[in-house]
Design a protein around this motif. Structure first.
Motif, PDB file in Angstrom:
ATOM      1  N   LYS A  84      10.880  62.427 -31.446  1.00  0.00           N
ATOM      2  CA  LYS A  84      11.255  63.628 -29.898  1.00  0.00           C
ATOM      3  C   LYS A  84      11.178  64.921 -29.493  1.00  0.00           C
ATOM      4  O   LYS A  84      11.889  64.922 -29.274  1.00  0.00           O
TER       5      LYS A  84
ATOM      6  N   GLY B 204       7.501  60.262 -27.580  1.00  0.00           N
ATOM      7  CA  GLY B 204       9.261  59.828 -28.277  1.00  0.00           C
ATOM      8  C   GLY B 204       9.916  59.485 -29.909  1.00  0.00           C
ATOM      9  O   GLY B 204      10.583  59.823 -29.657  1.00  0.00           O
TER      10      GLY B 204
ATOM     11  N   VAL C  92      14.472  57.941 -29.368  1.00  0.00           N
ATOM     12  CA  VAL C  92      14.256  59.298 -28.334  1.00  0.00           C
ATOM     13  C   VAL C  92      15.721  60.297 -28.846  1.00  0.00           C
ATOM     14  O   VAL C  92      16.398  60.688 -29.224  1.00  0.00           O
ATOM     15  N   PHE C  93      16.654  58.661 -28.749  1.00  0.00           N
ATOM     16  CA  PHE C  93      17.824  58.937 -28.868  1.00  0.00           C
ATOM     17  C   PHE C  93      18.356  58.863 -30.191  1.00  0.00           C
ATOM     18  O   PHE C  93      19.271  59.626 -30.436  1.00  0.00           O
ATOM     19  N   GLY C  94      17.656  59.149 -31.581  1.00  0.00           N
ATOM     20  CA  GLY C  94      17.926  59.764 -32.622  1.00  0.00           C
ATOM     21  C   GLY C  94      17.663  58.297 -34.036  1.00  0.00           C
ATOM     22  O   GLY C  94      17.761  57.191 -33.496  1.00  0.00           O
TER      23      GLY C  94
ATOM     24  N   PRO D  52      10.301  58.383 -17.970  1.00  0.00           N
ATOM     25  CA  PRO D  52      10.419  58.345 -19.493  1.00  0.00           C
ATOM     26  C   PRO D  52      10.395  56.808 -20.096  1.00  0.00           C
ATOM     27  O   PRO D  52      10.356  57.197 -21.079  1.00  0.00           O
ATOM     28  N   ASP D  53      10.785  55.780 -18.776  1.00  0.00           N
ATOM     29  CA  ASP D  53      11.242  54.859 -19.709  1.00  0.00           C
ATOM     30  C   ASP D  53       9.424  54.448 -20.643  1.00  0.00           C
ATOM     31  O   ASP D  53       8.623  54.623 -19.843  1.00  0.00           O
ATOM     32  N   HIS D  54       9.958  54.204 -21.721  1.00  0.00           N
ATOM     33  CA  HIS D  54       7.961  53.506 -22.370  1.00  0.00           C
ATOM     34  C   HIS D  54       7.655  52.674 -21.853  1.00  0.00           C
ATOM     35  O   HIS D  54       6.121  52.243 -22.613  1.00  0.00           O
TER      36      HIS D  54
ATOM     37  N   LEU E 157      21.839  51.007 -32.732  1.00  0.00           N
ATOM     38  CA  LEU E 157      21.305  49.374 -31.626  1.00  0.00           C
ATOM     39  C   LEU E 157      20.819  48.483 -31.590  1.00  0.00           C
ATOM     40  O   LEU E 157      20.289  47.582 -30.576  1.00  0.00           O
TER      41      LEU E 157
ATOM     42  N   VAL F  52      17.804  48.545 -33.983  1.00  0.00           N
ATOM     43  CA  VAL F  52      16.670  48.435 -34.198  1.00  0.00           C
ATOM     44  C   VAL F  52      16.141  48.484 -35.472  1.00  0.00           C
ATOM     45  O   VAL F  52      17.257  49.527 -36.898  1.00  0.00           O
TER      46      VAL F  52
ATOM     47  N   LYS G 162      10.730  48.935 -26.204  1.00  0.00           N
ATOM     48  CA  LYS G 162      11.886  49.598 -25.975  1.00  0.00           C
ATOM     49  C   LYS G 162      12.353  50.121 -27.062  1.00  0.00           C
ATOM     50  O   LYS G 162      13.325  51.101 -27.021  1.00  0.00           O
ATOM     51  N   GLU G 163      11.709  49.990 -28.064  1.00  0.00           N
ATOM     52  CA  GLU G 163      12.326  50.740 -29.623  1.00  0.00           C
ATOM     53  C   GLU G 163      11.959  52.288 -29.226  1.00  0.00           C
ATOM     54  O   GLU G 163      12.949  53.024 -30.163  1.00  0.00           O
ATOM     55  N   LEU G 164      11.302  52.939 -29.078  1.00  0.00           N
ATOM     56  CA  LEU G 164      10.781  53.759 -28.487  1.00  0.00           C
ATOM     57  C   LEU G 164      11.756  54.361 -27.724  1.00  0.00           C
ATOM     58  O   LEU G 164      12.297  55.721 -28.082  1.00  0.00           O
ATOM     59  N   ASN G 165      11.939  53.816 -26.270  1.00  0.00           N
ATOM     60  CA  ASN G 165      13.682  54.247 -25.977  1.00  0.00           C
ATOM     61  C   ASN G 165      14.720  54.735 -27.065  1.00  0.00           C
ATOM     62  O   ASN G 165      15.197  55.449 -26.780  1.00  0.00           O
ATOM     63  N   ALA G 166      14.365  53.333 -27.583  1.00  0.00           N
ATOM     64  CA  ALA G 166      16.127  53.756 -28.320  1.00  0.00           C
ATOM     65  C   ALA G 166      16.040  55.024 -29.003  1.00  0.00           C
ATOM     66  O   ALA G 166      16.993  55.863 -29.661  1.00  0.00           O
TER      67      ALA G 166
END
Lengths: 482, 352
Positions: free
Chosen positions: B94, B91, B232-234, B287-289, B241, B243, B226-230
């Motif tokens: 990426k 994650g 993943v988008f760079g 993929p939701d961490h 967002l 973080v 939750k931070e890993l989810n964000a």
């Protein structure tokens, strides 16, 4: 002021990309940043969301310096719509939008789950992405992805929305939808928008104010009409452009002009072909003429190469005369899109033309005149005569370059000359008995090659105006000879 | 299947049942077969600290309590740890091909562990925790060097470059380990078996050795789901967002290294678990961490318990190193993932 930028200088590796930029974004406005590639638009936007540190100068949000905000605090105020997004793993659209709630959520426990869900749902409705909420992002089209990201930004409940070329990769209807949505949000959701836009016309239509960047410097900030000046755009973009008004809304319209083709065509009027028959006079040109006319076909401003004056019977009476005329043209193998078409009940063989080639002006006027419905404009309000097709039709061909104002002036000049010809022919208003100033259905066309000699004005004080007036007067006067 | 896929409680129940079943089976099967219910009872009583009633065979109790249960639990902890660390690495970077092994973190930790084991180091104040601590430290240093190296090559940290750099680091560190072994001239077979990964003959001591690191590391990772989810988008998007990317990134890297390092310290290098398990979990449950991390742990733990069972029974009485089995199964899967990844990148490239 919601967002203030003071004398900001920033760049990469010590090299300043933007220099000394100052701006103040007001609440609920759409602020556009425009400029050619490499002018520093993205750099400026990056600084606004703290993606790039300032070398000097300062940025303030709500009067507090940007550096005083934590990432979460800032994310509650500023949302960013990136140009494109990478998705390594298949997150669904809903999961992506849910990320927008991150700044509003606590650490381990999230006590406002229902609230988050409501806001996410609303955001997805707002951008119309509920239908693919459970689809993986990578299966969506570019426009759909963009809307999902927009919903994510909305879920942040920001005050300011920053967009980096949001209309990139979108077709024109999606571009319009996106920008319309943004504009609506400025009032319905009290959002303030700062957007980098590529399309100057989109920027002009949707932004309250614009900043034009050139080599990292502000060349002017203000209302679109004030910023998008022809000279400035040409200098900044190193391209030749024309500026006009949008036909439907009060916004400037910038259009590119290609380099002129090789070799100016000489004597365009001499090379026109005239074809006459009992029911039709057709003039065909190899080149397009810029026309301004009150005709049935090809009315208003346009570019045309075929000019048709059609004879119809006195009792011609058709509800949809325009469609009938188009059918007629098609039958005659004339492309209606390339033609200016008028009609008259007057006999075409009585038409007269006058050519004047003096003092550098080259003007050719053709007129047909039927005066069975001649009237005095000043007494027209008294009359209730049915529309008859008498009609004086006048074509004015000018070999020269005219701004649009000159087209209007030529029209005035021609109308005055026509009236004088009627006066000298002693044509009377059939009802009131006073001197006629025209007929009830006159039509006029001014056509110019837009090459060669430049005629800035077309009034009677100018060379062009004088010769147009004389040619129109002579043609109409002679056409009235029976 | 669709219920298993779409309902989160069902997912956790399924993963948990898999883990418990694997433990029970792992404990029961061996040269001495113990009936499943008997081992379940013994495990339960051990876990709750109850006495063993007389109807339970004391041989069974001893085999399970002293030999098999610590061994299986160690496998579970190592498997769960490697899986959650792999999910976190994937994650954060990426990068679907990242795991402690492919990034070279395992090799770094190995070097640390070998250094401690064969030089007989003991840092004052740490005592027996010198081994996992040095292992963790070496793993973390390796990771930081690797990321610094990749960043120097290209800022974008692309998937393939990271993996390539990981392979370079692994080979280099591997040769350092070989050099050290050659110089010490100790009994080779035992060392090699350790390097290839094994949870054999470790006992409760090793479970105690990994447990604190495992708990701390997992808590940190779960706290950053939750931070890993964000992320993943760079990194830039994550930042916008909200973080705190600098802190979170370091926390995640540190936690994943802590888990990896301690796992390597107790079991050697067991490759590909961190790659395959998160991938499989993501395939089934998304993929939701927030769910991927705990589910990967459960599945990874159960998986390694079963793998260990295979390792000690497949050519019994000889034991295979567990790392050999994970590599035999994992390397082809890795190749398949690489293949898919390249095809995906090419497709996206075409679309643009």
């Amino acid at each position: 002021m919601l967002l203030n930028v003071h004398q900001l200088t920033a760049g990469y590796g010590g090299e300043a990309v933007i220099k000394d930029i100052s701006l103040a974004v007001k609440e609920h406005e759409i602020f556009g940043i425009i400029g050619p590639n490499g002018s520093g638009k993205s750099t400026l936007l990056k600084c606004m969301y703290r993606g790039l540190p300032a070398e000097s100068g300062a940025i303030e949000v709500e009067g507090r310096p940007l550096s005083a905000f934590s990432n979460k605090e800032l994310a509650k105020r500023i949302a960013v719509l990136p140009q494109h997004t990478e998705t390594t793993f298949s997150y669904t659209a809903r999961q992506v939008v849910e990320l927008g709630r991150y700044p509003h959520q606590g650490g381990w426990f999230n006590n406002a789950k229902a609230e988050d869900k409501r806001i996410v749902d609303e955001a997805m409705q707002e951008t119309k992405v509920e239908a693919f909420a459970d689809l993986p992002m990578e299966t969506l089209s570019g426009g759909e992805k963009q809307r999902v990201l927009l919903a994510r930004a909305l879920a942040q409940e920001p005050q300011i929305l920053l967009l980096d070329e949001p209309t990139n990769h979108l077709d024109i209807s999606h571009q319009m939808n996106l920008l319309n949505t943004l504009r609506e949000w400025t009032s319905s959701k009290k959002i303030t928008v700062v957007a980098i836009l590529h399309d100057l016309n989109m920027a002009a239509m949707f932004c309250d104010r614009l900043m034009l960047l050139h080599e990292g410097q502000d060349t002017g900030t203000g209302k679109p009409g004030a910023v998008l000046k022809k000279d400035k755009i040409e200098q900044v973009y190193s391209a030749s452009v024309q500026r006009k008004s949008h036909p439907a809304v009060p916004s400037p319209l910038i259009t590119l002009t290609p380099e002129p083709g090789p070799g100016m065509d000489e004597a365009a009027i001499d090379r026109m072909e005239v074809e006459r028959s009992a029911d039709l006079v057709k003039i065909t040109s190899g080149d397009y003429w810029k026309t301004f006319s009150s005709s049935i076909i090809g009315e208003g401003f346009g570019w045309h190469k075929v000019f048709v004056n059609r004879h119809v019977a006195l009792d011609y009476n058709i509800d949809d005369a325009r469609q009938e005329y188009i059918d007629y043209m098609k039958q005659k193998k004339i492309d209606p899109d390339e033609a200016v078409g008028m009609m008259t009940a007057a006999r075409l063989e009585n038409g007269r033309d006058t050519r004047r080639t003096i003092e550098g002006a080259d003007v050719w006027v053709m007129a047909t005149a039927g005066v069975s419905n001649a009237l005095d404009a000043s007494r027209a309000y008294e009359q209730h005569v049915p529309m008859e097709i008498g009609t004086i039709n006048i074509w004015i061909f000018i070999d020269g370059r005219l701004p649009e104002a000159a087209f209007a002036q030529v029209m005035m000049t021609a109308t005055e000359a026509k009236t004088r010809a009627l006066l000298d022919r002693d044509i009377k208003d059939v009802v009131s008995g006073t001197m006629a100033t025209g007929t009830s259905t006159d039509s006029l066309m001014v056509a110019a090659t837009q090459k060669g000699m430049h005629h800035p004005y077309g009034g009677t004080a100018t060379v062009l105006g004088r010769h147009v007036a004389k040619a129109v007067y002579d043609s109409v006067y002679n056409a009235l000879e029976k | 299947m669709s219920l298993l896929k779409n309902s989160k409680p069902a997912a956790y129940i399924a993963a948990f049942v898999f883990l418990v079943a694997s433990i029970v089976v792992g404990v029961s099967v061996g040269s001495v077969q113990v009936p499943f219910f008997v081992s379940a009872e013994i495990i339960g009583r051990t876990a709750l600290g109850l006495d063993f009633p007389s109807h339970l065979d004391t041989t069974f109790v001893n085999i399970i309590k002293e030999i098999r249960l610590p061994r299986v639990l160690l496998a579970v902890l190592v498997g769960a740890g490697l899986a959650i660390a792999g999910a976190a690495f994937q994650g954060l970077l990426k990068n679907p091909l990242a795991d402690p092994y492919t990034l070279g973190v395992s090799s770094g930790s190995s070097l640390g562990a070998v250094t401690v084991l064969f030089l007989g180091l003991s840092i004052p104040g740490l005592g027996r925790f010198t081994l996992p601590a040095v292992s963790v430290l070496f793993g973390m240093i390796t990771l930081l060097l690797l990321l610094g190296f990749v960043k120097a090559i290209e800022r974008s940290l692309s998937t393939e470059t990271i993996i390539l750099a990981g392979i370079i680091f692994s080979s280099f560190l591997g040769s350092l380990i070989s050099l050290m072994i050659a110089l010490t001239g100790d009994e080779l077979r035992q060392i090699i078996s350790w390097i290839m990964g094994s949870v054999a003959m470790r006992g409760w001591e090793y479970v105690g050795l990994i447990l604190p690191f495992f708990i701390v590391g997992c808590l940190i990772l779960l706290w950053n789901a939750k931070e890993l989810n964000a992320l993943v988008f760079g990194e830039e998007t994550a930042k916008t967002l909200g973080v705190n990317t600098k802190v979170r990134r370091m926390a995640i890297l540190a936690a994943a290294s802590i888990i990896t390092g301690s796992a390597v310290a107790v079991s050697g290098t067991i490759g590909f678990v961190g790659l395959v398990i998160p991938h499989l979990t993501r395939l089934i449950w998304g993929p939701d961490h927030r769910h991927l991390l705990p589910l990967s742990m459960l599945i990874g733990g159960g998986f390694l318990a079963l793998t260990d069972l295979l390792a000690r029974t497949i050519i019994a009485p000889t034991e295979l190193p567990i790392g050999v089995i994970t590599a035999v199964a994992g390397a082809p899967v890795f190749g398949l993932l690489l293949f898919q990844q390249r095809r995906l990148t090419r497709q996206i490239g075409k679309r643009r």
